[in-house]
Write a protein that holds these residues in place. Structure first.
Motif, mmCIF file in Angstrom:
data_model
loop_
_atom_site.group_PDB
_atom_site.id
_atom_site.type_symbol
_atom_site.label_atom_id
_atom_site.label_comp_id
_atom_site.label_asym_id
_atom_site.label_seq_id
_atom_site.Cartn_x
_atom_site.Cartn_y
_atom_site.Cartn_z
ATOM 1 N N ARG A 196 67.471 -30.909 -14.400
ATOM 2 C CA ARG A 196 67.497 -29.246 -14.788
ATOM 3 C C ARG A 196 68.697 -28.544 -14.107
ATOM 4 O O ARG A 196 69.130 -27.716 -14.316
ATOM 5 C CB ARG A 196 66.081 -28.651 -14.386
ATOM 6 C CG ARG A 196 65.537 -27.677 -15.563
ATOM 7 C CD ARG A 196 64.168 -27.421 -15.529
ATOM 8 N NE ARG A 196 63.429 -28.372 -16.151
ATOM 9 C CZ ARG A 196 62.113 -28.705 -15.892
ATOM 10 N NH1 ARG A 196 61.398 -28.235 -15.097
ATOM 11 N NH2 ARG A 196 61.680 -29.770 -16.537
ATOM 12 N N ALA A 197 68.966 -29.176 -12.742
ATOM 13 C CA ALA A 197 69.967 -28.438 -11.918
ATOM 14 C C ALA A 197 71.307 -28.608 -12.451
ATOM 15 O O ALA A 197 72.373 -28.075 -12.368
ATOM 16 C CB ALA A 197 69.724 -28.556 -10.456
ATOM 17 N N GLU A 198 71.538 -30.130 -13.037
ATOM 18 C CA GLU A 198 72.767 -30.431 -13.304
ATOM 19 C C GLU A 198 73.128 -30.189 -14.878
ATOM 20 O O GLU A 198 74.201 -30.294 -15.049
ATOM 21 C CB GLU A 198 73.065 -32.136 -13.084
ATOM 22 C CG GLU A 198 72.123 -32.960 -13.608
ATOM 23 C CD GLU A 198 72.217 -34.528 -13.032
ATOM 24 O OE1 GLU A 198 72.934 -34.376 -11.776
ATOM 25 O OE2 GLU A 198 71.839 -35.227 -13.576
ATOM 26 N N ASN A 199 72.039 -30.137 -15.738
ATOM 27 C CA ASN A 199 72.255 -29.839 -17.076
ATOM 28 C C ASN A 199 73.446 -28.523 -17.302
ATOM 29 O O ASN A 199 74.203 -28.938 -18.045
ATOM 30 C CB ASN A 199 71.051 -29.674 -17.826
ATOM 31 C CG ASN A 199 70.403 -31.199 -17.859
ATOM 32 O OD1 ASN A 199 71.087 -32.039 -17.845
ATOM 33 N ND2 ASN A 199 69.195 -31.185 -18.182
ATOM 34 N N ALA A 313 78.201 -39.179 -18.360
ATOM 35 C CA ALA A 313 78.010 -38.396 -17.190
ATOM 36 C C ALA A 313 77.335 -39.179 -16.011
ATOM 37 O O ALA A 313 76.061 -39.795 -16.147
ATOM 38 C CB ALA A 313 77.074 -37.216 -17.729
ATOM 39 N N ASP A 314 78.157 -39.355 -15.118
ATOM 40 C CA ASP A 314 77.556 -40.162 -13.787
ATOM 41 C C ASP A 314 78.409 -40.223 -12.682
ATOM 42 O O ASP A 314 79.373 -39.393 -12.924
ATOM 43 C CB ASP A 314 77.746 -41.790 -14.225
ATOM 44 C CG ASP A 314 76.386 -42.424 -14.692
ATOM 45 O OD1 ASP A 314 75.496 -42.140 -14.042
ATOM 46 O OD2 ASP A 314 76.460 -43.607 -15.305
ATOM 47 N N PRO A 367 75.058 -29.999 -8.522
ATOM 48 C CA PRO A 367 74.898 -30.061 -7.088
ATOM 49 C C PRO A 367 74.979 -31.640 -6.890
ATOM 50 O O PRO A 367 75.180 -31.947 -5.764
ATOM 51 C CB PRO A 367 73.650 -29.277 -6.978
ATOM 52 C CG PRO A 367 72.859 -28.972 -8.278
ATOM 53 C CD PRO A 367 74.014 -29.020 -9.313
ATOM 54 N N SER A 368 74.759 -32.341 -7.806
ATOM 55 C CA SER A 368 74.443 -33.707 -7.666
ATOM 56 C C SER A 368 75.901 -34.556 -7.759
ATOM 57 O O SER A 368 76.078 -35.813 -7.692
ATOM 58 C CB SER A 368 73.807 -34.370 -8.554
ATOM 59 O OG SER A 368 74.188 -33.949 -10.059
#
Ligand SMILES: C[S@@+](CC[C@H](N)C(=O)[O-])C[C@H]1O[C@@H](n2cnc3c(N)ncnc32)[C@H](O)[C@@H]1O
Length: 381
Positions: A196-199, A313-314, A367-368
């Motif tokens: 949810r934070a990276e989408n 996406a990685d 954030p990741s």
């Protein structure tokens, strides 16, 4: 109870230690580096204190899991509560609960007020089940116990090169999830919460709007497509995942987008649906060794039209001693799956082996620190 200390980086510590070690070698005539327990590195923390703090983190993670399970953050959401009220509502032993909260308070998670009541803090708020950026499912005991059982096998896995999860559970991670619906649900929820934070930053970083038909391979509960559709409502979106996963596209349902997204089940090792303009996959390739990652990418290459793109996406690992949260993720992936995080050179080689040409790597503000690695069919002009 709140104590704040500046966080330091591994690279910074490494440089400090190297500098200290080199000085000792020069100054003392010693032939190797030693560790003096009272010596301070640049941030004032001794090597002993550093290692002890890290060793204690095992309990910190568990303590977060326990308070999440007891629902303490939910209980103080409306305002501070006495310890007796909390213990009663959570079914906990008052003094034991106090000692747990006192420990977490030292890390800024909950706070003891002067009158003895326990109140929330921003770090406690994200443990609430109803928080918009909740991390409650990330900490679930079901999931934490699976990790603990896996990490118990880590020493052996490091010695042998085996996969800790398979040594602990006797089968591959995704096969195990498919055979254990409650664990599969815990994994999907955890993944959805982390994602949810990276989408939104991923949806902002990549020009999804340039494509008409977009498929998210291994898209889980649909969270990425929600973020993409909120930005580009005109896209024709398809969620592709295993049957038991696409059966519960809870993120799509929550966003009211069930009607807008086709849900297709399948096995991306066998084939992926043909004819899409964009084949997107987030946190998929890192789950697999090179041979299986190439199989997924080759299936994409075979399904792509002229002009289609594949976008992965990685993490893209930074080399050397530079700090990178993805180095911790890589160790977790190594313990759980045959996969790994890769460098830019690793992705270039992987794409080439699948008949793809890497066109660009786009960083995101997630954030990741996830990046988007894009490619086209190798002989596509
Ligand atoms: C690490 S999760 C990533 C989920 C989602 N993309 C995200 O970032 O939140 C990996 C996903 O791959 C799916 N998956 C695993 N094996 C698969 C297969 N053989 N075919 C299709 N999907 C698969 C899993 O069900 C899971 O949803």
């Amino acid at each position: 109870m709140v104590r704040r200390r500046r966080h330091r980086t591994f690279a910074g510590a490494h440089r400090d230690v190297q500098a200290a070690g080199d000085a000792r070698v020069e100054g003392s005539g010693m032939t190797g580096r030693t560790s003096n327990p009272v010596e301070r590195t640049a941030d004032g923390q001794s090597p002993h204190a550093f290692v002890q703090e890290i060793a204690g983190h095992i309990l910190l993670a568990r303590a977060l899991g326990v308070v999440a399970e007891l629902g303490i953050a939910d209980l103080v959401a409306a305002g501070p509560r006495t310890l007796a009220e909390l213990a009663d509502a959570a079914g906990a032993h008052p003094e034991s609960l106090y000692r747990l909260l006192r420990m977490l308070g030292g890390h800024g998670v909950f706070a003891e007020l002067p009158d003895g009541r326990i109140g929330s803090t921003p770090r406690a708020d994200v443990l609430r089940r109803d928080h918009p950026d909740s991390l409650h499912d990330l900490l679930s005991m079901t999931w934490q116990n699976l990790h603990w059982d896996t990490f118990r096998a880590l020493p052996d896995a490091i010695r042998t090169g085996g996969i800790a999860f398979e040594q602990a559970f006797g089968q591959g991670f995704f096969d195990y999830l498919a055979a254990h619906p409650e664990m599969n649900a815990a994994f999907d929820l955890r993944m959805a919460q982390v994602s949810r934070a990276e989408n939104p930053p991923i949806a902002a970083a990549y020009p999804f709007g340039a494509f008409r038909r977009v498929v998210d391979l291994g898209g889980g509960r649909g969270g990425l497509l929600v973020a993409v559709l909120q930005r580009y409502p005109g896209i024709e979106a398809t969620l592709y995942d295993q049957p038991q996963v696409v059966a519960e596209p809870t993120d799509l349902a929550r966003a009211g987008l069930l009607e807008r997204v086709a849900c297709v089940s399948g096995d991306f090792f066998a084939a992926v649906p043909a004819g899409f303009d964009l084949y997107f996959m987030k946190r998929i390739i890192h789950d697999w060794d090179d041979e299986r990652a190439v199989r997924i990418l080759r299936n994409c290459a075979q399904a792509m039209l002229p002009g289609s793109r594949v976008a992965v996406a990685d993490a893209v690992m930074v080399p050397g001693n530079d700090p990178d949260p993805n180095k911790t993720l890589d160790l977790s992936i190594m313990a759980l799956t045959p996969g790994k995080e890769r460098t830019a050179a690793g992705f270039t080689a992987l794409f080439a082996a699948a008949g793809l040409r890497l066109t660009r790597i786009i960083p995101t503000a997630a954030p990741s620190t996830v990046s988007i690695i894009e490619g086209v069919v190798a002989d596509d002009a």
